[in-house]
Design an enzyme around this catalytic site. Structure first.
Site, PDB file in Angstrom:
ATOM      1  N   HIS A  96      18.993 -65.495 -23.929  1.00  0.00           N
ATOM      2  CA  HIS A  96      19.208 -64.847 -22.628  1.00  0.00           C
ATOM      3  C   HIS A  96      20.263 -63.745 -22.798  1.00  0.00           C
ATOM      4  O   HIS A  96      21.277 -63.955 -23.494  1.00  0.00           O
ATOM      5  CB  HIS A  96      19.760 -65.823 -21.594  1.00  0.00           C
ATOM      6  CG  HIS A  96      18.824 -66.929 -21.192  1.00  0.00           C
ATOM      7  ND1 HIS A  96      18.527 -67.993 -22.002  1.00  0.00           N
ATOM      8  CD2 HIS A  96      18.154 -67.137 -20.028  1.00  0.00           C
ATOM      9  CE1 HIS A  96      17.700 -68.814 -21.358  1.00  0.00           C
ATOM     10  NE2 HIS A  96      17.459 -68.317 -20.161  1.00  0.00           N
ATOM     11  N   ASP A 120      15.271 -62.842 -14.519  1.00  0.00           N
ATOM     12  CA  ASP A 120      15.529 -63.894 -13.541  1.00  0.00           C
ATOM     13  C   ASP A 120      15.667 -63.270 -12.159  1.00  0.00           C
ATOM     14  O   ASP A 120      16.506 -62.388 -11.959  1.00  0.00           O
ATOM     15  CB  ASP A 120      16.815 -64.650 -13.926  1.00  0.00           C
ATOM     16  CG  ASP A 120      16.928 -65.986 -13.216  1.00  0.00           C
ATOM     17  OD1 ASP A 120      16.342 -66.132 -12.128  1.00  0.00           O
ATOM     18  OD2 ASP A 120      17.626 -66.874 -13.748  1.00  0.00           O
ATOM     19  N   THR A 154      22.521 -71.217 -15.125  1.00  0.00           N
ATOM     20  CA  THR A 154      23.161 -71.474 -16.422  1.00  0.00           C
ATOM     21  C   THR A 154      23.898 -70.220 -16.899  1.00  0.00           C
ATOM     22  O   THR A 154      24.951 -70.319 -17.529  1.00  0.00           O
ATOM     23  CB  THR A 154      22.126 -71.930 -17.465  1.00  0.00           C
ATOM     24  OG1 THR A 154      21.022 -71.004 -17.475  1.00  0.00           O
ATOM     25  CG2 THR A 154      21.608 -73.330 -17.162  1.00  0.00           C
ATOM     26  N   CYS A 186      18.354 -75.664 -16.617  1.00  0.00           N
ATOM     27  CA  CYS A 186      17.951 -74.518 -15.801  1.00  0.00           C
ATOM     28  C   CYS A 186      18.506 -74.737 -14.405  1.00  0.00           C
ATOM     29  O   CYS A 186      18.139 -75.719 -13.738  1.00  0.00           O
ATOM     30  CB  CYS A 186      16.431 -74.385 -15.774  1.00  0.00           C
ATOM     31  SG  CYS A 186      15.947 -72.916 -14.863  1.00  0.00           S
ATOM     32  N   GLY A 187      19.395 -73.831 -13.988  1.00  0.00           N
ATOM     33  CA  GLY A 187      20.047 -73.993 -12.692  1.00  0.00           C
ATOM     34  C   GLY A 187      19.066 -73.871 -11.535  1.00  0.00           C
ATOM     35  O   GLY A 187      18.992 -74.740 -10.667  1.00  0.00           O
ATOM     36  N   HIS A 188      18.280 -72.795 -11.547  1.00  0.00           N
ATOM     37  CA  HIS A 188      17.391 -72.594 -10.393  1.00  0.00           C
ATOM     38  C   HIS A 188      16.341 -73.698 -10.335  1.00  0.00           C
ATOM     39  O   HIS A 188      15.990 -74.187  -9.257  1.00  0.00           O
ATOM     40  CB  HIS A 188      16.748 -71.201 -10.430  1.00  0.00           C
ATOM     41  CG  HIS A 188      15.424 -71.150 -11.108  1.00  0.00           C
ATOM     42  ND1 HIS A 188      15.267 -70.819 -12.438  1.00  0.00           N
ATOM     43  CD2 HIS A 188      14.183 -71.439 -10.656  1.00  0.00           C
ATOM     44  CE1 HIS A 188      13.986 -70.881 -12.754  1.00  0.00           C
ATOM     45  NE2 HIS A 188      13.303 -71.261 -11.692  1.00  0.00           N
ATOM     46  N   CYS A 226      20.734 -66.786 -11.779  1.00  0.00           N
ATOM     47  CA  CYS A 226      20.760 -67.565 -13.030  1.00  0.00           C
ATOM     48  C   CYS A 226      21.923 -68.565 -13.053  1.00  0.00           C
ATOM     49  O   CYS A 226      23.070 -68.195 -13.340  1.00  0.00           O
ATOM     50  CB  CYS A 226      20.805 -66.671 -14.268  1.00  0.00           C
ATOM     51  SG  CYS A 226      20.374 -67.610 -15.751  1.00  0.00           S
TER      52      CYS A 226
HETATM   53  O1  PYC Z   1      18.898 -70.646 -13.298  1.00  0.00           O
HETATM   54  O2  PYC Z   1      19.659 -71.383 -15.212  1.00  0.00           O
HETATM   55  C1  PYC Z   1      18.849 -70.747 -14.543  1.00  0.00           C
HETATM   56  C2  PYC Z   1      17.722 -70.064 -15.236  1.00  0.00           C
HETATM   57  C3  PYC Z   1      17.525 -69.946 -16.575  1.00  0.00           C
HETATM   58  C4  PYC Z   1      16.343 -69.234 -16.749  1.00  0.00           C
HETATM   59  C5  PYC Z   1      15.840 -68.936 -15.521  1.00  0.00           C
HETATM   60  N1  PYC Z   1      16.704 -69.457 -14.588  1.00  0.00           N
END
Ligand code: PYC
Length: 309
Positions: free
Chosen positions: A205, A229, A235, A85-87, A233
């Site tokens: 997703h 999101d 990823t 998860c990036g965030h 996002c």
């Molecule tokens: O930032 O990768 C992300 C992410 C995935 C689901 C919510 N945020």
């Protein structure tokens, strides 16, 4: 249970510092599988209302396998585990900095889908280098009830994504209900028509991608729980960059500014990976919003979380 909450470009993360389940030994993927199999109630009680929020991602800290890693981290939302998860990785780094456990510089975190690095630039700014990302299928068309044919790419950026530029309406915050409905239908159509990620993985997703002012693109991203999101996002935009790279539309090192549906941005670039994919770097900002202790009082009828299946 001790937690620290933060948001990364609007998207919330809850880091569980203590009081989480004991997952035993084994690889990060094995421990994540144990969390999903044996501790679903824990995940829902931490993430769902009344303690959490539908968009929130939990980050459970576990001991890392490698001595040069700061921590292992397993991400989950109300629907189950996330691979990466990036965030939440940016949120975890800012949280560890808030606790004084890391300072500016490069750090390694272990996730169930591989090691990632975090470059902490300041108390609120970080860049993360993601796992190798790639496109699995180009220009897949699915018939979506109520929408008609929708064409997009299936790609991996640490989670599985369907990315389409076929939009049901303009990508604006005022259309979030319509965008959510369209992406839920699209995800169901992908499943019904047999489309999966590698090894039969659920494409959980869906990204709608459109043009915008002041950035290279704007997106609306449906997450596994059905929430959207708030951030661009990490990823998902990694998966998008893998598609752009495969099409020769974005060169290594060239910055890509991705705007979210609420208007927040990440800046990304990539290097070539070792296995034909790309290694994306995602730069974004996060802020700590709360330090809290969660209580699960005996007799609380909603201790398990509202809406939890
Ligand atoms: O930032 O990768 C992300 C992410 C995935 C689901 C919510 N945020």
């Amino acid at each position: 249970m001790r937690v620290i909450d933060s948001h990364t470009e609007g998207e919330p993360t809850r880091v569980i510092l203590s009081g989480g389940p004991e997952l035993g030994k084994g690889s990060m993927a094995e421990r994540a599988a144990r969390l999903a199999r044996d501790h679903g109630d824990f995940c829902k009680s931490v993430i769902c209302e009344p303690r959490g929020a539908e968009a929130m991602v939990g980050a459970l800290l576990v001991p890392p396998l490698r001595p040069d890693s700061v921590a292992g981290v397993i991400y989950f939302n109300a629907a189950g585990n996330l691979g990466m998860c990036g965030h939440a990785t940016i949120g975890t780094a800012i949280t560890l900095a808030h606790l004084g456990q890391i300072g500016p510089g490069r750090h390694r975190l272990e996730t169930p889908v591989g090691g990632v690095t975090v470059d902490l630039h300041s108390d609120h700014d970080a860049s993360i280098t993601n796992v190798e990302s790639y496109r699995l299928h180009k220009a897949v068309t699915v018939a979506v009830p109520g929408l008609g044919p929708v064409t997009g790419d299936i790609a991996w950026g640490g989670n599985w994504f369907f990315i389409t530029r076929d939009l049901p309406c303009a990508l604006e915050p005022g259309h979030i209900r319509q965008l959510t409905d369209a992406t839920l239908r699209t995800r169901q159509a992908l499943q019904d028509q047999g489309w999966t990620g590698k090894g039969g993985a659920w494409i959980d997703h869906v990204i709608l991608l459109g043009p915008c002012d002041g950035a290279d693109a704007r997106n609306f991203v449906l997450c596994p729980s059905g929430a959207y999101d708030r951030s661009p996002c990490g990823t998902g935009t990694s998966a998008l960059l893998a598609c752009l790279a495969a099409d020769g539309k974005l060169k290594p090192g060239t910055p890509w500014v991705q705007k979210s549906i609420i208007g927040s941005t990440y800046t990304l670039h990539y290097e070539m990976g070792e296995n034909g994919g790309i290694i994306p770097t995602i730069c974004g900002r996060a802020w700590v919003t709360a330090e809290a202790r969660l209580h699960f009082a005996p007799g609380d009828p909603y201790a398990a979380g509202i809406g939890a299946a």
